[in-house]
Motif scaffolding. Structure first.
Motif, PDB file in Angstrom:
ATOM      1  N   GLU A  92      -9.166  -2.605   9.147  1.00  0.00           N
ATOM      2  CA  GLU A  92      -9.890  -1.362   9.397  1.00  0.00           C
ATOM      3  C   GLU A  92      -8.860  -0.240   9.318  1.00  0.00           C
ATOM      4  O   GLU A  92      -7.883  -0.218  10.069  1.00  0.00           O
ATOM      5  N   VAL A  93      -9.077   0.686   8.380  1.00  0.00           N
ATOM      6  CA  VAL A  93      -8.122   1.754   8.120  1.00  0.00           C
ATOM      7  C   VAL A  93      -8.681   3.052   8.693  1.00  0.00           C
ATOM      8  O   VAL A  93      -9.735   3.519   8.272  1.00  0.00           O
ATOM      9  N   GLY A  94      -7.993   3.628   9.661  1.00  0.00           N
ATOM     10  CA  GLY A  94      -8.434   4.875  10.280  1.00  0.00           C
ATOM     11  C   GLY A  94      -7.738   6.066   9.658  1.00  0.00           C
ATOM     12  O   GLY A  94      -6.605   5.973   9.201  1.00  0.00           O
ATOM     13  N   GLY A  95      -8.410   7.188   9.608  1.00  0.00           N
ATOM     14  CA  GLY A  95      -7.824   8.408   9.052  1.00  0.00           C
ATOM     15  C   GLY A  95      -8.366   8.706   7.670  1.00  0.00           C
ATOM     16  O   GLY A  95      -9.352   8.121   7.219  1.00  0.00           O
ATOM     17  N   ASN A  96      -7.714   9.624   6.982  1.00  0.00           N
ATOM     18  CA  ASN A  96      -8.188  10.114   5.688  1.00  0.00           C
ATOM     19  C   ASN A  96      -7.685   9.270   4.516  1.00  0.00           C
ATOM     20  O   ASN A  96      -7.318   9.801   3.474  1.00  0.00           O
ATOM     21  N   ALA A  97      -7.668   7.965   4.680  1.00  0.00           N
ATOM     22  CA  ALA A  97      -7.241   7.061   3.610  1.00  0.00           C
ATOM     23  C   ALA A  97      -8.359   6.913   2.584  1.00  0.00           C
ATOM     24  O   ALA A  97      -9.525   7.189   2.860  1.00  0.00           O
ATOM     25  N   ALA A  98      -7.999   6.462   1.397  1.00  0.00           N
ATOM     26  CA  ALA A  98      -8.986   6.312   0.322  1.00  0.00           C
ATOM     27  C   ALA A  98      -9.999   5.216   0.625  1.00  0.00           C
ATOM     28  O   ALA A  98     -11.153   5.308   0.225  1.00  0.00           O
ATOM     29  N   SER A  99      -9.582   4.166   1.319  1.00  0.00           N
ATOM     30  CA  SER A  99     -10.469   3.048   1.640  1.00  0.00           C
ATOM     31  C   SER A  99     -10.411   2.784   3.139  1.00  0.00           C
ATOM     32  O   SER A  99      -9.328   2.591   3.693  1.00  0.00           O
ATOM     33  N   GLN A 100     -11.583   2.750   3.808  1.00  0.00           N
ATOM     34  CA  GLN A 100     -11.615   2.574   5.254  1.00  0.00           C
ATOM     35  C   GLN A 100     -11.672   1.117   5.694  1.00  0.00           C
ATOM     36  O   GLN A 100     -11.385   0.815   6.839  1.00  0.00           O
ATOM     37  N   SER A 101     -12.077   0.212   4.821  1.00  0.00           N
ATOM     38  CA  SER A 101     -12.174  -1.211   5.160  1.00  0.00           C
ATOM     39  C   SER A 101     -11.733  -2.048   3.971  1.00  0.00           C
ATOM     40  O   SER A 101     -12.120  -1.756   2.837  1.00  0.00           O
ATOM     41  N   ASP A 137      -4.241   6.923   9.840  1.00  0.00           N
ATOM     42  CA  ASP A 137      -3.776   7.131  11.206  1.00  0.00           C
ATOM     43  C   ASP A 137      -3.388   5.793  11.826  1.00  0.00           C
ATOM     44  O   ASP A 137      -2.455   5.723  12.633  1.00  0.00           O
ATOM     45  N   GLU A 138      -4.128   4.755  11.460  1.00  0.00           N
ATOM     46  CA  GLU A 138      -3.843   3.413  11.962  1.00  0.00           C
ATOM     47  C   GLU A 138      -4.486   2.387  11.041  1.00  0.00           C
ATOM     48  O   GLU A 138      -5.436   2.682  10.326  1.00  0.00           O
ATOM     49  N   ILE A 139      -3.938   1.183  11.066  1.00  0.00           N
ATOM     50  CA  ILE A 139      -4.526   0.052  10.355  1.00  0.00           C
ATOM     51  C   ILE A 139      -4.638  -1.087  11.357  1.00  0.00           C
ATOM     52  O   ILE A 139      -3.630  -1.562  11.879  1.00  0.00           O
ATOM     53  N   VAL A 140      -5.885  -1.491  11.641  1.00  0.00           N
ATOM     54  CA  VAL A 140      -6.130  -2.564  12.592  1.00  0.00           C
ATOM     55  C   VAL A 140      -6.434  -3.837  11.815  1.00  0.00           C
ATOM     56  O   VAL A 140      -7.326  -3.860  10.972  1.00  0.00           O
ATOM     57  N   THR A 164      -3.246  -2.811   1.082  1.00  0.00           N
ATOM     58  CA  THR A 164      -3.659  -2.173   2.337  1.00  0.00           C
ATOM     59  C   THR A 164      -2.544  -1.292   2.882  1.00  0.00           C
ATOM     60  O   THR A 164      -2.792  -0.177   3.349  1.00  0.00           O
ATOM     61  N   GLN A 165      -1.325  -1.764   2.824  1.00  0.00           N
ATOM     62  CA  GLN A 165      -0.206  -0.999   3.385  1.00  0.00           C
ATOM     63  C   GLN A 165       0.069   0.296   2.610  1.00  0.00           C
ATOM     64  O   GLN A 165       0.652   1.229   3.162  1.00  0.00           O
ATOM     65  N   LYS A 166      -0.381   0.376   1.364  1.00  0.00           N
ATOM     66  CA  LYS A 166      -0.224   1.623   0.597  1.00  0.00           C
ATOM     67  C   LYS A 166      -0.995   2.773   1.237  1.00  0.00           C
ATOM     68  O   LYS A 166      -0.704   3.926   1.000  1.00  0.00           O
ATOM     69  N   HIS A 167      -1.983   2.441   2.062  1.00  0.00           N
ATOM     70  CA  HIS A 167      -2.797   3.476   2.715  1.00  0.00           C
ATOM     71  C   HIS A 167      -2.126   4.056   3.960  1.00  0.00           C
ATOM     72  O   HIS A 167      -2.650   4.979   4.562  1.00  0.00           O
TER      73      HIS A 167
END
Length: 195
Positions: free
Chosen positions: A138-147, A118-121, A110-113
């Motif tokens: 929950e990964v916000g922004g243009n990351a490869a995986s959002q959840s 923009d944020e990781i909740v 997860t931290q690789k994103h």
């Protein structure tokens, strides 16, 4: 002279009538309206050491036996949304060192994103009754995986999952679909039962 004045008055009345209309107004910004069906969940019927509830909107559920004893990959495909929830199950068989390694790997994944996010909740999940403990990201922004998530019983079972779309990540575009599938991921976490 009366005829001439009457013509001028008629001309001005005509101009007034023709020119009176709505003033041109620019169109307001429009937003894409996407609607998805109401989620309908049913218990999975797979030959794996756990069960979970899946959305009937999923178009295909694939199962793959992975290397190692009782290790599985489950892909829940949503072709209409061009996305897939990938689940990976690992049997830890009481090995606390392996459990800690799997948890650390899930957290590092997860931290690789953070490069694109923009944020990781983080949301802790605990269900003592069913012995399911874990974390939802929950990964916000243009990351490869959002959840992403992981759950475990802390003794024998470890399950991790992540959501991916078959497109270049553009958070604004995939946001509605990501939110819809986030509910499905949370439903998977909340309905996991170990066999």
């Amino acid at each position: 002279m009366l005829k001439h004045t009457l013509k001028i008055i008629v001309f001005f009345v005509f101009i007034l009538v023709v020119s009176c209309g709505d003033a041109p107004v620019p169109k307001p910004n429009a937003y894409l309206r996407l609607s998805y069906p109401e989620a309908s969940y049913s218990k999975s019927d797979l030959d794996v050491p756990f069960t979970f509830n899946k959305n009937s909107f999923a178009t295909n559920v694939g199962l793959k036996k992975m290397a190692g004893q009782d290790n599985y990959g489950v892909n829940i495909e949503y072709s209409n949304l061009k996305g897939t929830i990938f689940l990976t199950y690992k049997n830890i068989d009481g090995d606390s060192i392996s459990l800690m390694k799997f948890i650390k790997d899930a957290q590092n994944f997860t931290q690789k994103h953070t490069i694109k996010a923009d944020e990781i909740v983080e949301q802790v999940y605990i269900n003592d009754e069913r012995k399911v403990y874990g974390m939802f990201y929950e990964v916000g922004g243009n990351a490869a995986s959002q959840s992403q998530f992981y759950v475990t019983d802390s003794v024998n079972h470890f399950l991790t999952g992540s959501l991916y779309f078959y497109t270049k990540p553009n958070y604004d575009s995939i946001f509605p679909a990501a939110k819809y599938l986030e509910k499905d991921i949370k439903q998977i976490m909340e309905s996991v039962t170990w066999k």
